[in-house]
Design an enzyme around this catalytic site. Structure first.
Site, PDB file in Angstrom:
ATOM      1  N   GLU A 241      30.948 -67.383 -40.192  1.00  0.00           N
ATOM      2  CA  GLU A 241      30.891 -65.916 -40.241  1.00  0.00           C
ATOM      3  C   GLU A 241      30.132 -65.480 -38.998  1.00  0.00           C
ATOM      4  O   GLU A 241      28.920 -65.699 -38.909  1.00  0.00           O
ATOM      5  CB  GLU A 241      30.136 -65.450 -41.498  1.00  0.00           C
ATOM      6  CG  GLU A 241      30.634 -66.046 -42.803  1.00  0.00           C
ATOM      7  CD  GLU A 241      31.920 -65.424 -43.293  1.00  0.00           C
ATOM      8  OE1 GLU A 241      32.509 -64.601 -42.564  1.00  0.00           O
ATOM      9  OE2 GLU A 241      32.345 -65.777 -44.393  1.00  0.00           O
TER      10      GLU A 241
ATOM     11  N   CYS B 239      26.323 -57.257 -39.548  1.00  0.00           N
ATOM     12  CA  CYS B 239      27.484 -57.851 -38.870  1.00  0.00           C
ATOM     13  C   CYS B 239      28.688 -56.922 -38.946  1.00  0.00           C
ATOM     14  O   CYS B 239      29.493 -56.856 -38.027  1.00  0.00           O
ATOM     15  CB  CYS B 239      27.813 -59.202 -39.471  1.00  0.00           C
ATOM     16  SG  CYS B 239      28.084 -59.150 -41.239  1.00  0.00           S
TER      17      CYS B 239
ATOM     18  N   GLU C 251      28.449 -56.917 -28.832  1.00  0.00           N
ATOM     19  CA  GLU C 251      27.691 -56.662 -30.065  1.00  0.00           C
ATOM     20  C   GLU C 251      26.226 -56.390 -29.707  1.00  0.00           C
ATOM     21  O   GLU C 251      25.574 -57.222 -29.072  1.00  0.00           O
ATOM     22  CB  GLU C 251      27.774 -57.878 -30.997  1.00  0.00           C
ATOM     23  CG  GLU C 251      27.089 -57.615 -32.331  1.00  0.00           C
ATOM     24  CD  GLU C 251      27.089 -58.828 -33.256  1.00  0.00           C
ATOM     25  OE1 GLU C 251      26.814 -59.937 -32.789  1.00  0.00           O
ATOM     26  OE2 GLU C 251      27.360 -58.649 -34.457  1.00  0.00           O
TER      27      GLU C 251
ATOM     28  N   LYS D  73      18.889 -74.244 -43.732  1.00  0.00           N
ATOM     29  CA  LYS D  73      18.074 -74.027 -42.527  1.00  0.00           C
ATOM     30  C   LYS D  73      18.080 -72.521 -42.261  1.00  0.00           C
ATOM     31  O   LYS D  73      19.025 -71.974 -41.682  1.00  0.00           O
ATOM     32  CB  LYS D  73      18.690 -74.792 -41.353  1.00  0.00           C
ATOM     33  CG  LYS D  73      17.708 -75.204 -40.262  1.00  0.00           C
ATOM     34  CD  LYS D  73      16.929 -74.086 -39.628  1.00  0.00           C
ATOM     35  CE  LYS D  73      17.704 -73.342 -38.584  1.00  0.00           C
ATOM     36  NZ  LYS D  73      16.969 -72.140 -38.081  1.00  0.00           N
TER      37      LYS D  73
HETATM   38  P1  NAD Z   1      21.995 -66.911 -34.347  1.00  0.00           P
HETATM   39  O1  NAD Z   1      23.345 -67.451 -34.063  1.00  0.00           O
HETATM   40  O2  NAD Z   1      21.030 -66.791 -33.219  1.00  0.00           O
HETATM   41  O3  NAD Z   1      21.260 -67.815 -35.447  1.00  0.00           O
HETATM   42  C1  NAD Z   1      21.799 -68.035 -36.719  1.00  0.00           C
HETATM   43  C2  NAD Z   1      21.261 -69.350 -37.263  1.00  0.00           C
HETATM   44  O4  NAD Z   1      21.748 -70.417 -36.466  1.00  0.00           O
HETATM   45  C3  NAD Z   1      19.737 -69.454 -37.233  1.00  0.00           C
HETATM   46  O5  NAD Z   1      19.285 -70.115 -38.390  1.00  0.00           O
HETATM   47  C4  NAD Z   1      19.505 -70.313 -36.009  1.00  0.00           C
HETATM   48  O6  NAD Z   1      18.288 -71.019 -36.043  1.00  0.00           O
HETATM   49  C5  NAD Z   1      20.682 -71.248 -36.074  1.00  0.00           C
HETATM   50  N1  NAD Z   1      21.043 -71.895 -34.803  1.00  0.00           N
HETATM   51  C6  NAD Z   1      20.872 -71.429 -33.544  1.00  0.00           C
HETATM   52  N2  NAD Z   1      21.324 -72.328 -32.646  1.00  0.00           N
HETATM   53  C7  NAD Z   1      21.803 -73.384 -33.353  1.00  0.00           C
HETATM   54  C8  NAD Z   1      22.408 -74.623 -32.981  1.00  0.00           C
HETATM   55  N3  NAD Z   1      22.607 -74.954 -31.707  1.00  0.00           N
HETATM   56  N4  NAD Z   1      22.783 -75.470 -33.965  1.00  0.00           N
HETATM   57  C9  NAD Z   1      22.596 -75.143 -35.265  1.00  0.00           C
HETATM   58  N5  NAD Z   1      22.012 -73.994 -35.676  1.00  0.00           N
HETATM   59  C10 NAD Z   1      21.630 -73.118 -34.726  1.00  0.00           C
HETATM   60  O7  NAD Z   1      22.229 -65.526 -35.064  1.00  0.00           O
HETATM   61  P2  NAD Z   1      21.118 -64.449 -35.491  1.00  0.00           P
HETATM   62  O8  NAD Z   1      20.632 -63.799 -34.245  1.00  0.00           O
HETATM   63  O9  NAD Z   1      20.161 -65.100 -36.415  1.00  0.00           O
HETATM   64  O10 NAD Z   1      21.973 -63.426 -36.357  1.00  0.00           O
HETATM   65  C11 NAD Z   1      22.662 -62.348 -35.820  1.00  0.00           C
HETATM   66  C12 NAD Z   1      24.138 -62.667 -35.672  1.00  0.00           C
HETATM   67  O11 NAD Z   1      24.680 -63.034 -36.942  1.00  0.00           O
HETATM   68  C13 NAD Z   1      24.968 -61.483 -35.224  1.00  0.00           C
HETATM   69  O12 NAD Z   1      25.896 -61.903 -34.257  1.00  0.00           O
HETATM   70  C14 NAD Z   1      25.701 -61.038 -36.498  1.00  0.00           C
HETATM   71  O13 NAD Z   1      26.911 -60.357 -36.294  1.00  0.00           O
HETATM   72  C15 NAD Z   1      25.908 -62.348 -37.163  1.00  0.00           C
HETATM   73  N6  NAD Z   1      26.129 -62.144 -38.592  1.00  0.00           N
HETATM   74  C16 NAD Z   1      27.405 -62.323 -39.073  1.00  0.00           C
HETATM   75  C17 NAD Z   1      27.678 -62.107 -40.420  1.00  0.00           C
HETATM   76  C18 NAD Z   1      29.059 -62.309 -40.950  1.00  0.00           C
HETATM   77  O14 NAD Z   1      29.196 -62.459 -42.155  1.00  0.00           O
HETATM   78  N7  NAD Z   1      30.089 -62.335 -40.127  1.00  0.00           N
HETATM   79  C19 NAD Z   1      26.655 -61.710 -41.286  1.00  0.00           C
HETATM   80  C20 NAD Z   1      25.368 -61.525 -40.759  1.00  0.00           C
HETATM   81  C21 NAD Z   1      25.132 -61.757 -39.408  1.00  0.00           C
END
Ligand code: NAD
Length: 505
Positions: free
Chosen positions: A259, A293, A395, A184
């Protein structure tokens, strides 16, 4: 439509991919996808609901229980993975163009991501062939061994910051170990995920092993997390989303790899190579538009070199080329989406009340024709930021950095560890003892000494505190995606207490 680069043959309709076929949502629902330079809708994507996730999981489950993939020898699966890597490398330019168009990442940095995606497949192809498990002997009594098995259907939920590369980071180990998957991808950036379908099919991955459901997190993502036939969820995204997923996965006791977010410190001691530290800490927070991230978004600088560092750092930040993501000269492109732009812009305004603005501070001036509506933020530098400031603690995930002075090692460590996050840390010093002592005391899953984030795929990847749960990377990913069953074989007669063997009167 604004005048800006649009890749050839840009899809305008993005579908799911279930059981080897591209399909729309059962309900016919869609959502709009914008490009970050014009902020206009360039495509509609199928908005997956519960019933679409059910179909994808059923296809994956069938491929797992009846299909050849989980039963193939590691070498056979490795051959498929290597063909996938070849195809990703061969399409590097096209992939980078689509990724840049969809995310706003600078084209030169999107190219690196395609190569990394290919490398992830090659790496796990090598690893599963080389991988072996222990056999243990109890002399004269037992031989015991580990029977490692794929788990089933893995749900992979990914963010928008480097979509294709982060998808590969989960797809490669999940598939290498013989699982079937439902991916997804993030709703802001669904474009490149569709490319996997053809790449996988051409490489010989059986239908049903890889399934893709597009859609919103609260709909498609939520249905995947709650599905009883999906025993594993690998998630990368925000900490708040991770908490929701953790709660929702509890009902079915799923395996979780999380992550999450970060607010990583870069600590610069006065004995460091200052020029190298400046190059690296600029790259560390402004590459990938700051949407990284592991961004070193808090820079802690020892008092004796603080003013010199701030001055030189700000001069360079002002000089960073912000512009059209497709221009190879661009160093910072457009933020992914207007919603995210608004969030970052709000933090820039908050920062003006919390620190001394040294560079940036909003939209860059004089953007050329065709770029005026893009989600551009000039690289923004705040100095003298106090540890209780929101821009020190939260963040931002954009091109914004907070700089704070410190006096000695103890204060530097206290400042570095003073957030809820613990993803990465970057330490700059030429003192060997300090380097190791300080690094080991950092509350961070990963530390780089005298460097920014340069990954070795064999090392653990992941955060502590609010930055994540569990570590992937190398054999740890193999462990996450497999069950390790212990099989015990008795040699000779077994010693068993003879319950019920004594005559009773
Ligand atoms: P997000 O949490 O908004 O979304 C990530 C994914 O989760 C998307 O596909 C989204 O549709 C899905 N999602 C959202 N709500 C959900 C739910 N209730 N149930 C299941 N899936 C759901 O994050 P984002 O804005 O897409 O990405 C940015 C974030 O990701 C930042 O906080 C960044 O630090 C983090 N990130 C972490 C790493 C790491 O390896 N630690 C790497 C890249 C990004």
């Amino acid at each position: 439509m604004a005048e800006h680069y649009i890749p050839d043959d840009l899809p305008t309709r993005i579908q799911h991919y279930i059981n080897g076929e591209f399909v729309d949502s059962v309900s016919g629902k869609t959502f709009d996808v914008l490009d970050p330079v014009s902020n206009e809708t360039y495509a509609t994507a199928a908005a997956g609901q519960q019933e679409d996730v059910d179909l994808a999981v059923a296809a994956a489950r069938r491929a797992f229980t009846e299909g050849p993939w989980p039963r193939m020898k590691p070498r056979e699966r490795a051959r498929v993975l290597n063909r996938i890597a070849d195809a990703v490398e061969a399409q590097e330019t096209r992939l980078a163009q689509l990724e840049t168009f969809d995310t706003g990442l600078p084209i030169t940095q999107a190219k690196g991501q395609a190569l990394r995606a290919a490398e992830n497949f090659r790496f796990f192809a090598d690893l599963i062939v080389a991988q072996f498990d222990d056999a243990m002997k109890v002399p004269g009594a037992q031989i015991n061994y580990v029977n490692r098995k794929p788990i089933g259907v893995a749900g992979l939920i990914t963010p928008w910051n480097t979509p294709f590369m982060l998808e590969s980071w989960k797809l490669a180990p999940a598939l290498a170990t013989g699982n079937c998957v439902v991916l997804k991808p993030a709703e802001f950036t669904p474009l490149s995920a569709s490319l996997w379908a053809k790449i996988f099919k051409d490489a010989g991955l059986p239908d049903g092993v890889f399934n893709l459901v597009n859609g919103l997190g609260e709909e498609a993502g939520d249905a995947l997390v709650k599905h009883p036939d999906v025993p594993l969820i690998s998630f990368t995204g925000e900490t708040t989303t991770g908490k929701t997923i953790f709660r929702n996965a509890a009902e079915n006791l799923k395996g979780l790899s999380m992550e999450l977010g970060g607010k990583s410190p870069a600590i610069i001691f006065d004995d460091a190579d200052l020029d190298a530290a400046i190059d690296s800490t600029l790259f560390g927070v402004f590459s990938l538009n700051g949407e990284r991230c592991t961004a070193g978004s808090r820079i802690l600088v020892q008092r004796g070199i603080y003013e010199e560092f701030c001055e030189k750092y700000a001069a360079r930040a002002k000089n960073i080329v912000v512009g059209d993501p497709h221009d190879p000269k661009t160093e910072v492109g457009a933020l992914v989406h207007p919603e995210h732009y608004e969030k970052v812009a709000r933090y820039v305004e908050i920062g003006k009340g919390e620190g001394r603005l040294l560079a940036g501070g909003g939209r860059p001036e004089n953007m050329p024709a065709g770029q005026e509506n893009g989600n551009y933020i000039a690289p923004t530098v705040f100095a003298d930021v106090k540890p209780d400031a929101r821009i020190f603690q939260e963040e931002i995930f954009g091109p914004v950095v907070a700089i704070t002075p410190f006096e000695d090692d103890a204060e530097a460590l206290a400042l570095a560890n003073n957030t809820r996050y613990g993803l990465a840390g970057y330490v700059w010093t030429n003192d060997l003892t300090r380097a190791h002592t300080f690094s080991q005391n950092l509350e961070a899953g990963m530390v780089w000494l005298n460097s920014h984030n340069v990954r070795d795929l064999r090392t653990p990847f992941g955060g502590v505190k609010a930055s994540g749960l569990g570590h992937e990377g190398g054999y740890r990913s193999i462990d996450f995606y497999t069950d390790q069953q212990a099989v015990h074989i008795t040699l000779g007669s077994v010693h068993t207490p003879k319950f019920g063997a004594t005559a009773q009167n």
